[in-house]
Design an enzyme around this catalytic site. Sequence first.
Site, short mmCIF file in Angstrom:
data_model
loop_
_atom_site.label_atom_id
_atom_site.label_comp_id
_atom_site.label_asym_id
_atom_site.label_seq_id
_atom_site.Cartn_x
_atom_site.Cartn_y
_atom_site.Cartn_z
N GLY A 74 70.63 45.96 -28.73
CA GLY A 74 70.49 46.43 -27.34
C GLY A 74 69.43 47.49 -27.11
N GLN A 75 68.70 47.88 -28.16
CA GLN A 75 67.67 48.90 -27.95
C GLN A 75 66.67 48.40 -26.92
OE1 GLN A 75 67.94 51.87 -29.38
NE2 GLN A 75 69.73 51.15 -30.48
N ARG A 76 66.12 49.36 -26.17
CA ARG A 76 65.19 49.02 -25.09
C ARG A 76 64.06 48.10 -25.56
NH1 ARG A 76 64.78 52.12 -20.49
NH2 ARG A 76 65.85 53.84 -21.50
N ILE A 119 63.94 45.86 -27.79
CA ILE A 119 64.24 44.47 -28.09
C ILE A 119 65.04 43.76 -27.00
CG2 ILE A 119 64.03 44.68 -30.59
CD1 ILE A 119 66.92 45.10 -30.87
N HIS A 179 65.65 58.50 -28.98
CA HIS A 179 64.64 57.89 -28.12
C HIS A 179 63.71 58.94 -27.52
CE1 HIS A 179 68.26 55.20 -27.72
NE2 HIS A 179 67.36 54.37 -28.22
#
Lengths: 185, 322
Positions: A69-71, A73, B236
Amino acid sequence: MGLLSIIRKIKKKEKEMRILMVGLDNSGKTTIVLKINGEDTSVISPTLGFNIKTITYQKYTLNIWDVGGQRTIRSYWRNYFEQTDGLVWVVDSSDLRRLDDCKMELDNLLKEERLSGASLLIFANKQDIKGALTPTEIAKVLNLEAMDKTRHWKIAGCSAYTGEGLLEGFDWLVQDIASRIYMLD
Amino acid sequence: MEDEDNEEQTLQKKHQLMLERLSARHQTRLETRKPDPSDSSTTSAFLSRFNDSKKSIAAKIESSTDPSRLPDISAAISDLEKFVAENSYLLPSYEIRSSLKTISDLKQSLENLTSQLIPKKKFSFKKSKPTKTQIPQPDTVSVPEKTTSYPIRDSPGFRHKQNQVLVQNFKGSEIGEFTISDLDSCEVKLIGCVNALFLNRLKNCKIYAGPVVGSILMEEVEDCVFVLASHQIRIHFAKRSDFYLRVRSRPIIEDSDGVRFANYCLKYEGIEEDLAVARLDEETGNWANVDDFKWLRAVQSPNWSILPAEERVGDVDLANLR
């Protein structure tokens, strides 16, 4: 014989269901899949890519695609849409700050034509954490009532950490898919 | 003796037959699942078509000097991506992964080319959330926290502070998740266990925390020092920050640079029991196994490094601070 009927036939024989797990990073997708499969959940790294699990559930074989779910990917999610029977959207109910992100990504997903026939289960995960929103609150934030009337959906609270609520959620999903695909049962 | 040989032979024969049956079944499965009879339905045909398109796109990217051709190239990449998606059901997972990797490399080189040809675009790199531009968004205005259709309560935490020392003890508290956001030049000490920790928009801060039973999620931090222990950590948009970590799984970074890692070094009275409760009492060495989601290659990512031993702070004892 059309393609659809061929697929139906194959699936009927194998009683196979393809389930796609998606949601923002840190929502607990991998933990849910491992927990439901009775595996150790104490060491799970954030998913780089995807995992596939084949689980026998009741009399069905579930092919569960657990996609990271990382941005970075998320744009690859659509590569997994084909042939999806059930969609599981996982929400971190304790992450109050990113609920807007969560709603936006879900809305985008539901616009996808290839997923239009899929049953949708929304897991309001991390109910074990004090301060987490309840499933009812999550449903309001995501504005689920406004969803397309043809969609079969359900929201269920759960905790991948304790395992609570997972089976109830999957029971509904599997029954709903079965009643659509295997009408004879 | 002969009997044994015979038995073995029949067994082998049986095995052979089984293998044949399996491969035949596999073949028919593949055939019945063909979405269309075009030449793209076998892996090798797919690969040859994929490679042709890839070469042609790469050549275009290499030879392009005219910004007006960029949309064409971008469209070609999208087509290729769609082609992979359509075939993903039939392809072995390795092929899917390597094709996706190729596509992301193509996108990257197109992005580089774009920034060369249209220098203005460079600014978008500095924005805090550059990748969002890839996703078509219905609402282009970034939504501030409070404008959700449904009012959401705030989670407990420290917010909007400058030049302060902030202390929170979770022992005996009812707090499950804790948020630290919008701090400038602060020192934060968290004692005891908490389930989840969210860190956002921190500048020039020092954050010392006891064990987090679940996960830590961090966005937009710069020039900070973190001493953290948890089951999972996701970092992030971090810049020039040092992380002293103990994690049960691999830490990940995304859209970050200049971040350095070392092992956890926090001390306070009773931390050993807290670490044991959170099942973080053993050093896993995972602090050095960082995955960079913006650098999916075998060689070391330029965005992070191991903090040299001589630059590490040594044990931090909360009792001795200030």
